[in-house]
Design a protein around this motif. Structure first.
Motif, PDB file in Angstrom:
ATOM      1  N   LYS A 298       0.923  -1.181   0.120  1.00 28.34           N
ATOM      2  CA  LYS A 298       0.029   0.160  -0.097  1.00 28.34           C
ATOM      3  C   LYS A 298       0.907   1.265  -0.054  1.00 28.34           C
ATOM      4  N   VAL A 299       1.090   2.019  -0.886  1.00 28.28           N
ATOM      5  CA  VAL A 299       1.742   3.145  -1.419  1.00 28.28           C
ATOM      6  C   VAL A 299       1.047   4.425  -1.089  1.00 28.28           C
ATOM      7  N   HIS A 300       1.655   5.286  -0.251  1.00 29.82           N
ATOM      8  CA  HIS A 300       0.759   6.449  -0.058  1.00 29.82           C
ATOM      9  C   HIS A 300       0.239   7.191  -1.271  1.00 29.82           C
ATOM     10  N   LYS A 301      -0.910   7.768  -1.240  1.00 31.23           N
ATOM     11  CA  LYS A 301      -1.411   8.828  -2.162  1.00 31.23           C
ATOM     12  C   LYS A 301      -1.345   8.233  -3.532  1.00 31.23           C
ATOM     13  N   SER A 302      -1.778   7.069  -3.676  1.00 28.39           N
ATOM     14  CA  SER A 302      -1.620   6.300  -5.152  1.00 28.39           C
ATOM     15  C   SER A 302      -2.828   5.574  -5.365  1.00 28.39           C
ATOM     16  N   GLY A 303      -4.138   6.020  -4.646  1.00 26.72           N
ATOM     17  CA  GLY A 303      -5.283   5.160  -4.767  1.00 26.72           C
ATOM     18  C   GLY A 303      -5.460   4.079  -3.956  1.00 26.72           C
ATOM     19  N   SER A 304      -4.475   3.861  -2.888  1.00 26.08           N
ATOM     20  CA  SER A 304      -4.072   2.638  -2.321  1.00 26.08           C
ATOM     21  C   SER A 304      -5.282   2.713  -1.269  1.00 26.08           C
ATOM     22  N   ASP A 305      -5.806   3.562  -0.780  1.00 26.24           N
ATOM     23  CA  ASP A 305      -6.962   3.709   0.117  1.00 26.24           C
ATOM     24  C   ASP A 305      -8.173   2.794  -0.322  1.00 26.24           C
ATOM     25  N   SER A 306      -8.384   3.156  -1.743  1.00 27.21           N
ATOM     26  CA  SER A 306      -9.509   2.615  -2.488  1.00 27.21           C
ATOM     27  C   SER A 306      -9.301   1.007  -2.612  1.00 27.21           C
ATOM     28  N   LEU A 307      -8.191   0.828  -3.149  1.00 30.17           N
ATOM     29  CA  LEU A 307      -7.894  -0.594  -3.191  1.00 30.17           C
ATOM     30  C   LEU A 307      -7.716  -1.447  -1.838  1.00 30.17           C
ATOM     31  N   ALA A 308      -7.395  -0.815  -0.757  1.00 35.10           N
ATOM     32  CA  ALA A 308      -7.315  -1.306   0.298  1.00 35.10           C
ATOM     33  C   ALA A 308      -8.790  -1.796   0.851  1.00 35.10           C
ATOM     34  N   SER A 309      -9.720  -0.787   0.743  1.00 33.01           N
ATOM     35  CA  SER A 309     -11.107  -1.001   0.951  1.00 33.01           C
ATOM     36  C   SER A 309     -11.509  -2.208   0.122  1.00 33.01           C
TER      37      SER A 309
ATOM     38  N   LEU B  84       2.278  13.883  -9.927  1.00 33.74           N
ATOM     39  CA  LEU B  84       0.884  13.681  -9.298  1.00 33.74           C
ATOM     40  C   LEU B  84       0.687  13.164  -8.012  1.00 33.74           C
ATOM     41  N   GLN B  85       1.813  11.977  -7.454  1.00 30.15           N
ATOM     42  CA  GLN B  85       1.747  11.764  -6.351  1.00 30.15           C
ATOM     43  C   GLN B  85       2.300  12.771  -5.311  1.00 30.15           C
ATOM     44  N   PHE B  86       3.373  13.229  -5.725  1.00 30.77           N
ATOM     45  CA  PHE B  86       4.092  14.413  -4.868  1.00 30.77           C
ATOM     46  C   PHE B  86       3.115  15.459  -4.523  1.00 30.77           C
ATOM     47  N   LYS B  87       2.346  15.861  -5.512  1.00 30.72           N
ATOM     48  CA  LYS B  87       1.357  17.138  -5.318  1.00 30.72           C
ATOM     49  C   LYS B  87       0.326  16.554  -4.256  1.00 30.72           C
ATOM     50  N   SER B  88      -0.105  15.578  -4.260  1.00 33.67           N
ATOM     51  CA  SER B  88      -1.091  14.899  -3.428  1.00 33.67           C
ATOM     52  C   SER B  88      -0.644  14.601  -2.091  1.00 33.67           C
ATOM     53  N   ILE B  89       0.784  14.228  -1.973  1.00 33.75           N
ATOM     54  CA  ILE B  89       1.471  14.091  -0.624  1.00 33.75           C
ATOM     55  C   ILE B  89       1.652  15.637  -0.093  1.00 33.75           C
ATOM     56  N   PHE B  90       2.232  16.360  -0.663  1.00 32.14           N
ATOM     57  CA  PHE B  90       2.344  17.741  -0.209  1.00 32.14           C
ATOM     58  C   PHE B  90       1.190  18.420   0.281  1.00 32.14           C
ATOM     59  N   SER B  91      -0.038  18.272  -0.215  1.00 30.39           N
ATOM     60  CA  SER B  91      -1.147  18.969   0.035  1.00 30.39           C
ATOM     61  C   SER B  91      -1.821  18.207   1.285  1.00 30.39           C
ATOM     62  N   TYR B  92      -1.771  16.597   1.046  1.00 33.74           N
ATOM     63  CA  TYR B  92      -2.737  15.880   2.255  1.00 33.74           C
ATOM     64  C   TYR B  92      -1.618  15.928   3.695  1.00 33.74           C
ATOM     65  N   PHE B  93      -0.284  16.130   3.392  1.00 32.57           N
ATOM     66  CA  PHE B  93       0.484  15.841   4.668  1.00 32.57           C
ATOM     67  C   PHE B  93       0.806  17.235   5.119  1.00 32.57           C
ATOM     68  N   ARG B  94       0.232  18.362   4.534  1.00 30.59           N
ATOM     69  CA  ARG B  94       0.387  19.902   4.966  1.00 30.59           C
ATOM     70  C   ARG B  94       1.746  20.311   5.058  1.00 30.59           C
ATOM     71  N   LEU B  95       2.546  19.834   3.795  1.00 26.00           N
ATOM     72  CA  LEU B  95       4.066  20.088   3.893  1.00 26.00           C
ATOM     73  C   LEU B  95       4.071  21.750   3.681  1.00 26.00           C
ATOM     74  N   ALA B  96       3.005  22.456   3.282  1.00 23.66           N
ATOM     75  CA  ALA B  96       3.242  23.905   3.117  1.00 23.66           C
ATOM     76  C   ALA B  96       3.261  24.469   4.416  1.00 23.66           C
ATOM     77  N   LYS B  97       2.323  23.991   5.379  1.00 23.09           N
ATOM     78  CA  LYS B  97       2.438  24.565   6.648  1.00 23.09           C
ATOM     79  C   LYS B  97       3.584  24.414   7.304  1.00 23.09           C
TER      80      LYS B  97
END
Length: 342
Positions: free
Chosen positions: A15-26, A103-116
């Motif tokens: 399960k790789v982060h921010k790669s649609g893996s939550d949908s697959l895990a479910s 695309l994965q890094f954009k999602s990581i950057f946003s989801y994990f609040r790296l900007a903050k």
């Protein structure tokens, strides 16, 4: 529909982060529940000791099977082929998922609040943080999520060449799912695992649009080039397995036709499960050259709609808590019976 293969019942999913893996895990937890398969579940709320080595009774619950092994692994757990072999049933297959790196890094950057983090640590304006980071990533990078995050989840060791690692990973996996081509990947998985169409019906979950939309195509291309220079190994990983997926597909017969049917079925089930209110309603999906006829009812919809965290809680209750309760009640009844006899 006659089949000349046997369905795969035991497998591990990286399960790789921010790669649609939550949908697959479910999806894979739904399969575990429908088949009453043993599945690795966390002691805590979410992951299996990630990013550390998983430990029984500390990071994951013990198997209820006599051989102390599991049929399915599908939650965040650092990939270690030798260790996973000791946890899963013999002859288990392995699969993974990746996504186009930028695309994965954009999602990581946003989801994990790296900007903050960059704003608090370096005083960088929130709306400029993504570009400032990519202009000088070495200065600002902190931790595993900032560089080659997909390879990190596959437990890549930089002491060996990335090409050798990718080749070895390719030998270990039955399929690498490419989330950019999720439908194609799932139909390919169905064929490799000899599953039913119903098994791969899936609702996308935990979709997190990135907070830095870049409408200027030229600017977006420039930023991706910067990221590619920063995380070239993830691009090698993606390019290799993306080509591998399409090579597999090119060797299939009637693949596009099955893909069209799958998409039609998935849309229909998605609409039904999103709006269904009458518990007595069902829909019937017709038989095709790829599947037998099957019905979808409200019970299936509950499983279809359930997200990762609710599914973890549900399976922990179903597999462990309810059994402990039943066992305690049985012991209490035996004690009462003994007291009556005495």
């Amino acid at each position: 529909m006659l089949k000349s293969c046997s369905p795969t019942t035991s497998f591990g999913f990286v399960k790789v982060h921010k790669s649609g893996s939550d949908s697959l895990a479910s999806l894979f937890m739904r399969i575990a529940e429908e088949r009453s398969s043993s599945i690795i579940l966390p002691v805590g709320e979410w992951n299996i000791g990630y990013p550390n080595k998983p430990k029984k009774n500390i990071s994951y619950l013990p198997s209820l099977d006599a051989d102390d092994k599991f049929e399915i692994a599908t939650l965040h757990m650092m990939f270690n082929k030798a260790l996973w072999k000791t946890m899963l049933k013999p002859h288990s297959k392995l699969i993974g998922v990746i996504r186009s790196p930028f695309l994965q890094f954009k999602s990581i950057f946003s989801y994990f609040r790296l900007a903050k983090y960059l704003n608090k640590r370096f005083g960088i304006a929130l709306n400029e943080s993504f570009e400032v980071f990519l202009d000088n990533p070495k200065k600002y990078s902190r931790g595993s999520l900032w560089k080659n995050p997909m390879l990190f989840d596959f437990n890549y060791n930089a002491s060996i060449s990335v090409n050798s690692f990718i080749q070895d990973l390719n030998k270990s996996l039955s399929l690498m799912i490419i989330s950019n081509y999720m439908d194609e990947s799932l139909v390919m998985l169905k064929r490799i695992f000899c599953w039913e169409t119903k098994d791969i019906l899936m609702k996308m979950k935990n979709v997190f649009p990135h907070a830095f939309p870049i409408t200027d195509a030229k600017k977006n291309s420039h930023l991706e080039e910067l990221y590619k220079k920063w995380s070239p190994e993830d691009y090698k990983l993606f390019d290799f397995f993306n080509k591998s997926l399409w090579n597999k597909i090119s060797q299939q017969v009637n693949f596009n036709y099955e893909l069209e049917i799958y998409r039609k079925f998935n849309r229909r089930v998605g609409r039904f499960c999103a709006t269904q209110e009458n518990y007595n309603e069902t829909i019937t999906l017709p038989s095709t050259m790829f599947n037998d006829e099957f019905k979808v009812d409200w019970k299936f919809c509950i499983r279809f709609n359930r997200g990762v965290i609710p599914y973890i809680k549900h399976l922990k209750w179903k597999y462990y808590d309810s059994r402990r309760k039943a066992s305690s009640e049985s012991k209490l009844e035996r004690l009462k019976e003994q007291n009556r006899i005495q």
